[in-house]
Write a protein that holds these residues in place. Structure first.
Motif, short mmCIF file in Angstrom:
data_model
loop_
_atom_site.label_atom_id
_atom_site.label_comp_id
_atom_site.label_asym_id
_atom_site.label_seq_id
_atom_site.Cartn_x
_atom_site.Cartn_y
_atom_site.Cartn_z
N ARG A 121 0.78 -1.24 0.00
CA ARG A 121 0.00 0.00 0.00
C ARG A 121 0.82 1.29 0.00
NH1 ARG A 121 -2.30 -3.64 3.42
NH2 ARG A 121 -4.32 -4.44 2.76
N ASP A 122 2.08 1.24 0.36
CA ASP A 122 2.87 2.46 0.54
C ASP A 122 3.71 2.76 -0.71
OD1 ASP A 122 4.39 4.59 1.37
OD2 ASP A 122 5.09 3.64 3.22
N ALA A 123 3.06 3.29 -1.75
CA ALA A 123 3.75 3.59 -3.01
C ALA A 123 4.85 4.64 -2.80
CB ALA A 123 2.75 4.06 -4.07
N LYS A 124 4.59 5.66 -2.00
CA LYS A 124 5.60 6.69 -1.75
C LYS A 124 6.80 6.10 -1.02
CE LYS A 124 2.66 10.77 -1.70
NZ LYS A 124 2.17 11.89 -0.88
N GLY A 125 6.54 5.23 -0.08
CA GLY A 125 7.63 4.57 0.65
C GLY A 125 8.45 3.67 -0.26
N ARG A 126 7.80 2.93 -1.15
CA ARG A 126 8.52 2.09 -2.11
C ARG A 126 9.39 2.95 -3.02
NH1 ARG A 126 3.45 -0.22 -2.99
NH2 ARG A 126 3.46 0.65 -5.09
N GLU A 127 8.84 4.06 -3.51
CA GLU A 127 9.61 4.93 -4.40
C GLU A 127 10.80 5.55 -3.67
OE1 GLU A 127 10.94 6.88 -7.76
OE2 GLU A 127 9.52 5.23 -7.58
N ALA A 128 10.58 5.99 -2.43
CA ALA A 128 11.68 6.56 -1.64
C ALA A 128 12.78 5.52 -1.42
CB ALA A 128 11.16 7.08 -0.30
N GLN A 129 12.37 4.29 -1.14
CA GLN A 129 13.34 3.21 -0.93
C GLN A 129 14.09 2.90 -2.23
OE1 GLN A 129 13.22 -0.49 1.93
NE2 GLN A 129 11.60 -0.59 0.44
N LEU A 130 13.40 2.90 -3.35
CA LEU A 130 14.04 2.68 -4.64
C LEU A 130 15.08 3.76 -4.92
CD1 LEU A 130 14.38 1.32 -7.41
CD2 LEU A 130 12.45 2.72 -8.21
N GLN A 131 14.71 5.01 -4.71
CA GLN A 131 15.63 6.11 -4.98
C GLN A 131 16.84 6.06 -4.05
OE1 GLN A 131 15.49 7.82 -7.76
NE2 GLN A 131 13.65 6.62 -8.19
N ALA A 132 16.62 5.73 -2.78
CA ALA A 132 17.73 5.61 -1.83
C ALA A 132 18.68 4.48 -2.24
CB ALA A 132 17.21 5.39 -0.42
N THR A 133 18.10 3.38 -2.71
CA THR A 133 18.91 2.24 -3.15
C THR A 133 19.73 2.60 -4.38
OG1 THR A 133 17.30 0.69 -2.23
CG2 THR A 133 18.80 -0.17 -3.91
N LEU A 134 19.09 3.25 -5.35
CA LEU A 134 19.80 3.67 -6.56
C LEU A 134 20.93 4.65 -6.22
CD1 LEU A 134 16.81 4.09 -9.02
CD2 LEU A 134 18.54 2.29 -9.03
N ALA A 135 20.69 5.52 -5.26
CA ALA A 135 21.72 6.49 -4.86
C ALA A 135 22.95 5.76 -4.30
CB ALA A 135 21.16 7.47 -3.83
N GLN A 136 22.73 4.71 -3.53
CA GLN A 136 23.86 3.95 -2.98
C GLN A 136 24.61 3.22 -4.09
OE1 GLN A 136 24.95 4.40 0.20
NE2 GLN A 136 23.35 5.93 0.00
N VAL A 137 23.88 2.65 -5.04
CA VAL A 137 24.55 1.98 -6.17
C VAL A 137 25.39 2.98 -6.94
CG1 VAL A 137 24.15 0.83 -8.39
CG2 VAL A 137 22.85 0.13 -6.37
N ARG A 138 24.81 4.14 -7.23
CA ARG A 138 25.57 5.16 -7.97
C ARG A 138 26.81 5.61 -7.19
NH1 ARG A 138 20.03 7.09 -9.02
NH2 ARG A 138 19.52 6.33 -11.11
#
Length: 161
Positions: A121-138
């Motif tokens: 149910r938490d689309a904003k939370g999923r998106e925030a987690q995705l962006q944080a993960t991508l930032a660490q990969v970068r």
């Protein structure tokens, strides 16, 4: 699943994660009827341990030296943080590779005080987690000690049915 099998499966599945962003040094190739992990064009067998260090970044050099002397060639972390650059540098200095953990929220009551997160149910939370993960990969993708990415830590095991 055994720790070794879990580790190998994680490396197999996660070494290709976000491969479109970097020139791969790590690859999984067909080898007879099975698969082979390759690092910089050479067959690689991970002899790994999970790693949190013995007292923080000040001890990473000594920790890596001791682990190398025991035959370890791969470290696995659960997530990234302020200490990650120091760990990667120490690992590289001692010829070790790191399966860099990318922490994901468990989203299960009683797990890590994270009772409020809902993957469904938490689309904003999923998106925030995705962006944080991508930032660490970068941030860490070009470090020579990075072997692969360990996405999540028992997230599926601990998620709600």
């Amino acid at each position: 699943m055994t720790t070794a099998r879990s580790f190998a499966t994680g490396v197999l599945l996660l070494s290709v994660f976000l491969a479109w962003e970097v020139e791969a040094r790590t690859a999984i190739v067909r080898a007879g009827e099975g698969w082979q992990l390759m690092v910089d064009g050479q067959a690689y067998v991970a002899k790994g341990v999970t790693f949190s260090g013995s007292g923080g970044p000040a001890n990473f050099d000594r920790d890596c030296e001791q682990l190398k002397s025991l035959g370890v060639n791969t470290l696995r972390t659960w997530g990234t943080g302020d200490e990650t650059p120091a760990l990667l540098d120490a690992a590289h200095e001692h010829g070790l590779r790191v399966l860099v953990g990318l922490w994901l929220r468990p989203g299960r009551a009683g797990m890590e005080k994270d009772d409020a997160f809902d993957y469904v149910r938490d689309a904003k939370g999923r998106e925030a987690q995705l962006q944080a993960t991508l930032a660490q990969v970068r941030r860490f993708k070009d470090h020579p000690a990075v072997l692969a990415w360990g996405v999540g830590n028992e997230v599926i095991l601990n998620s709600q049915g």
